[in-house]
Design a protein around this motif. Structure first.
Motif, PDB file in Angstrom:
ATOM      1  N   LEU A 169       0.826  -1.209   0.000  1.00  0.00           N
ATOM      2  CA  LEU A 169       0.000   0.000   0.000  1.00  0.00           C
ATOM      3  C   LEU A 169       0.861   1.259   0.000  1.00  0.00           C
ATOM      4  O   LEU A 169       0.571   2.224  -0.715  1.00  0.00           O
ATOM      5  CB  LEU A 169      -0.920  -0.004   1.217  1.00  0.00           C
ATOM      6  CG  LEU A 169      -2.080  -1.001   1.176  1.00  0.00           C
ATOM      7  CD1 LEU A 169      -2.798  -1.040   2.519  1.00  0.00           C
ATOM      8  CD2 LEU A 169      -3.061  -0.631   0.070  1.00  0.00           C
ATOM      9  N   TYR A 170       1.927   1.234   0.804  1.00  0.00           N
ATOM     10  CA  TYR A 170       2.799   2.411   0.865  1.00  0.00           C
ATOM     11  C   TYR A 170       3.444   2.678  -0.490  1.00  0.00           C
ATOM     12  O   TYR A 170       3.515   3.828  -0.944  1.00  0.00           O
ATOM     13  CB  TYR A 170       3.887   2.202   1.920  1.00  0.00           C
ATOM     14  CG  TYR A 170       4.868   3.349   1.995  1.00  0.00           C
ATOM     15  CD1 TYR A 170       4.528   4.529   2.655  1.00  0.00           C
ATOM     16  CD2 TYR A 170       6.126   3.257   1.384  1.00  0.00           C
ATOM     17  CE1 TYR A 170       5.424   5.596   2.703  1.00  0.00           C
ATOM     18  CE2 TYR A 170       7.020   4.313   1.431  1.00  0.00           C
ATOM     19  CZ  TYR A 170       6.666   5.471   2.088  1.00  0.00           C
ATOM     20  OH  TYR A 170       7.537   6.528   2.129  1.00  0.00           O
ATOM     21  N   ALA A 171       3.895   1.598  -1.152  1.00  0.00           N
ATOM     22  CA  ALA A 171       4.524   1.765  -2.464  1.00  0.00           C
ATOM     23  C   ALA A 171       3.535   2.344  -3.471  1.00  0.00           C
ATOM     24  O   ALA A 171       3.880   3.210  -4.276  1.00  0.00           O
ATOM     25  CB  ALA A 171       5.055   0.412  -2.960  1.00  0.00           C
ATOM     26  N   ALA A 172       2.281   1.879  -3.412  1.00  0.00           N
ATOM     27  CA  ALA A 172       1.277   2.363  -4.361  1.00  0.00           C
ATOM     28  C   ALA A 172       0.899   3.813  -4.099  1.00  0.00           C
ATOM     29  O   ALA A 172       0.777   4.616  -5.030  1.00  0.00           O
ATOM     30  CB  ALA A 172       0.039   1.475  -4.289  1.00  0.00           C
ATOM     31  N   LYS A 187       1.160   6.960 -16.858  1.00  0.00           N
ATOM     32  CA  LYS A 187       2.344   6.778 -16.024  1.00  0.00           C
ATOM     33  C   LYS A 187       1.989   6.047 -14.733  1.00  0.00           C
ATOM     34  O   LYS A 187       2.741   5.164 -14.284  1.00  0.00           O
ATOM     35  CB  LYS A 187       2.974   8.136 -15.702  1.00  0.00           C
ATOM     36  CG  LYS A 187       4.264   8.029 -14.906  1.00  0.00           C
ATOM     37  CD  LYS A 187       4.898   9.396 -14.700  1.00  0.00           C
ATOM     38  CE  LYS A 187       6.196   9.280 -13.920  1.00  0.00           C
ATOM     39  NZ  LYS A 187       6.825  10.604 -13.705  1.00  0.00           N
ATOM     40  N   LEU A 188       0.851   6.375 -14.132  1.00  0.00           N
ATOM     41  CA  LEU A 188       0.436   5.716 -12.897  1.00  0.00           C
ATOM     42  C   LEU A 188       0.162   4.231 -13.151  1.00  0.00           C
ATOM     43  O   LEU A 188       0.559   3.374 -12.351  1.00  0.00           O
ATOM     44  CB  LEU A 188      -0.814   6.398 -12.336  1.00  0.00           C
ATOM     45  CG  LEU A 188      -1.370   5.823 -11.022  1.00  0.00           C
ATOM     46  CD1 LEU A 188      -0.302   5.797  -9.939  1.00  0.00           C
ATOM     47  CD2 LEU A 188      -2.581   6.637 -10.565  1.00  0.00           C
ATOM     48  N   GLU A 189      -0.483   3.898 -14.262  1.00  0.00           N
ATOM     49  CA  GLU A 189      -0.729   2.491 -14.611  1.00  0.00           C
ATOM     50  C   GLU A 189       0.583   1.718 -14.750  1.00  0.00           C
ATOM     51  O   GLU A 189       0.718   0.594 -14.253  1.00  0.00           O
ATOM     52  CB  GLU A 189      -1.510   2.407 -15.917  1.00  0.00           C
ATOM     53  CG  GLU A 189      -2.991   2.657 -15.796  1.00  0.00           C
ATOM     54  CD  GLU A 189      -3.710   2.371 -17.102  1.00  0.00           C
ATOM     55  OE1 GLU A 189      -4.378   1.331 -17.192  1.00  0.00           O
ATOM     56  OE2 GLU A 189      -3.588   3.186 -18.043  1.00  0.00           O
ATOM     57  N   GLN A 190       1.549   2.319 -15.433  1.00  0.00           N
ATOM     58  CA  GLN A 190       2.834   1.665 -15.636  1.00  0.00           C
ATOM     59  C   GLN A 190       3.555   1.443 -14.310  1.00  0.00           C
ATOM     60  O   GLN A 190       4.181   0.394 -14.089  1.00  0.00           O
ATOM     61  CB  GLN A 190       3.707   2.505 -16.580  1.00  0.00           C
ATOM     62  CG  GLN A 190       3.172   2.559 -18.008  1.00  0.00           C
ATOM     63  CD  GLN A 190       3.884   3.597 -18.857  1.00  0.00           C
ATOM     64  OE1 GLN A 190       4.725   4.364 -18.371  1.00  0.00           O
ATOM     65  NE2 GLN A 190       3.553   3.641 -20.140  1.00  0.00           N
ATOM     66  N   GLN A 191       3.472   2.403 -13.417  1.00  0.00           N
ATOM     67  CA  GLN A 191       4.124   2.277 -12.118  1.00  0.00           C
ATOM     68  C   GLN A 191       3.474   1.178 -11.269  1.00  0.00           C
ATOM     69  O   GLN A 191       4.175   0.420 -10.588  1.00  0.00           O
ATOM     70  CB  GLN A 191       4.075   3.618 -11.380  1.00  0.00           C
ATOM     71  CG  GLN A 191       4.974   4.681 -11.999  1.00  0.00           C
ATOM     72  CD  GLN A 191       4.762   6.055 -11.375  1.00  0.00           C
ATOM     73  OE1 GLN A 191       3.640   6.412 -10.991  1.00  0.00           O
ATOM     74  NE2 GLN A 191       5.834   6.828 -11.277  1.00  0.00           N
TER      75      GLN A 191
END
Length: 438
Positions: free
Chosen positions: A234-237, A425-429
């Protein structure tokens, strides 16, 4: 027996996925219709103050801010032989059914407002939990290429459920009493509980705890086994810049919608002279037609013209329409004008919500599907609560024109946030984070 299992699997059939989520989101909309629209309008018609109505609204909105505490439990603990989220959906749907029956049992609610507020709070607890479980089920089982259309179906079904409950409960309230009105909606929720009970996520899973079956292998691989692992995921996301912008967009958009939609019944009753029954029927028609339009056109428009372009258009239209309402005060007592305004607003509002929720769904990781999507929805619920709380200070300090202008300004800010947000960019991350944990 094999045929029966295959027909009861969400993983295998597109039509079954759409049917299941339409049914569950329809059920979610049922209590929303009476809690967030019908009862506040009824209270206004019975000369309850803006502060009293606002207290009920805040009580109903508050449990939706607790979803982020419930969703991690759903991601961390489940009974995998029956699916990752299906057991939770069954439990929460049953709780929603029972809580509506409890609320229906309140005697003379208008003269026992504390009990009415408590009842609304209880129903909203299970409504929020059912929403978190259903959202997690959707993220886990709907492929990326189906998400825009599925969100249109789900958002439209929720609106249709809300409008259906609003019209039916208002009619029953006028013709009979509060118990029959609220209990009828509860029974409808109970009937829909049969859907998650009878439909599996994957064909090899159990239908009931005592049935034959086993956990799906892919679910076992992505199931989080420790709280530390969940917190790291969760923190990474949520440490991503664009994830923060998406959360901000949900907070502001949902807050502004709830602010305006709690202002409208007060305006309609006190300025235009509508009864709460007439307002409820107008809103029900708007939601019913808007929900149908959302199902038929919402997903298609996004797929055809692009998600950002369409949401910009919706925000602009809502802003322009609100400014028009503020300037045309000479038509405020014209019933036809306000009726048309509400219908058009709810249509565009439905399309805008479909778009923003589709962004949130496509930017979630399956490892923490319930928690991440619920976080976004919880942020939106916090915004809704803040929006409801703003009604009293804004309306007590300013006239109707300024109160409407406040909503238009919030719509402009939503458009600015959307412009800065980089969805691709958010999807790729998020995809990169999932691969890292495999």
């Amino acid at each position: 027996m094999k045929l029966k299992i295959r027909l009861s699997s969400l993983a295998e059939r597109v039509s079954l996925r759409y049917f299941t989520f339409i049914a569950l989101y329809f059920a979610e909309g049922l209590p929303m219709g009476i809690l967030f629209i019908g009862i506040p309008a009824w209270m206004a018609m019975n000369n309850k103050s803006v502060t009293e109505i606002g207290a009920f609204d805040v009580a109903c909105a508050m449990p939706w801010t607790f979803k982020f505490f419930i969703a991690p439990m759903m991601d961390r603990y489940t009974f995998l032989p029956m699916g990752r989220k299906r057991p939770w959906v069954i439990i929460c749907q049953t709780g929603l059914f029972l809580s509506l029956l409890i609320m229906a049992s309140i005697k003379d609610p208008l003269n026992h407002l504390s009990l009415l507020v408590a009842g609304g709070f209880l129903v909203s607890i299970f409504g929020a939990a059912q929403d978190a479980a259903t959202d997690g089920l959707a993220v886990d089982n709907i492929p990326a290429e189906e998400q825009a259309r599925a969100n249109a179906f789900m958002g439209g079904a929720r609106m249709i459920g809300s409008s259906f409950a609003l019209a039916l409960s208002t009619w029953l309230l006028e013709r009979y009493n509060f118990f029959i009105s609220t209990a009828t909606i509860g029974l409808a929720v109970g009937l829909i509980t049969l859907v998650p009970i009878l439909i599996r996520e994957h064909q090899e899973e159990r239908l009931f705890p005592w049935s034959d079956g086993q956990a799906n292998k892919s679910n076992e691989q992505i199931q989080i086994s420790s709280w530390m692992e969940m917190y790291r995921s969760l923190y990474a996301a949520f440490s991503l810049r664009n994830a923060f912008l998406l959360a901000l967009l949900l907070f502001l958009s949902q807050g502004s919608y709830n602010y305006f939609e709690k202002l409208l019944p007060i305006f309609a009753v006190k300025v235009t002279g509508w009864t709460h029954v007439y307002y409820s029927n107008a809103f029900a028609v708007a939601d019913l037609t808007g929900g149908v339009a959302g199902i038929l056109l919402g997903g298609w428009l996004i797929e055809r013209f692009g998600i950002k372009r369409m949401i910009y258009l919706y925000f602009f239209f809502i802003c322009a329409q609100t400014l028009l309402l503020g300037f045309l005060d000479q038509y405020w007592k014209d019933t036809g004008f306000l009726y048309s305004y509400i219908v058009v607003y709810r249509w565009v509002n439905a399309f805008a919500k479909i778009g923003v929720f589709a962004i949130a769904m496509q930017c979630c990781s399956k490892r923490v599907s319930a928690s991440q999507f619920t976080f976004y929805m919880t942020i939106g619920a916090v915004g809704s609560m803040v929006g409801a709380a703003l009604i009293s200070p804004v309306k007590n300090s300013f006239n109707w024109e300024i109160s409407f202008m406040f909503f238009a300004v919030m719509m402009v800010l939503c458009a600015v946030i959307l412009w800065v947000l980089n969805i691709k960019k958010l999807e790729q991350q998020i995809e990169g984070l999932e691969k890292h944990h495999q």
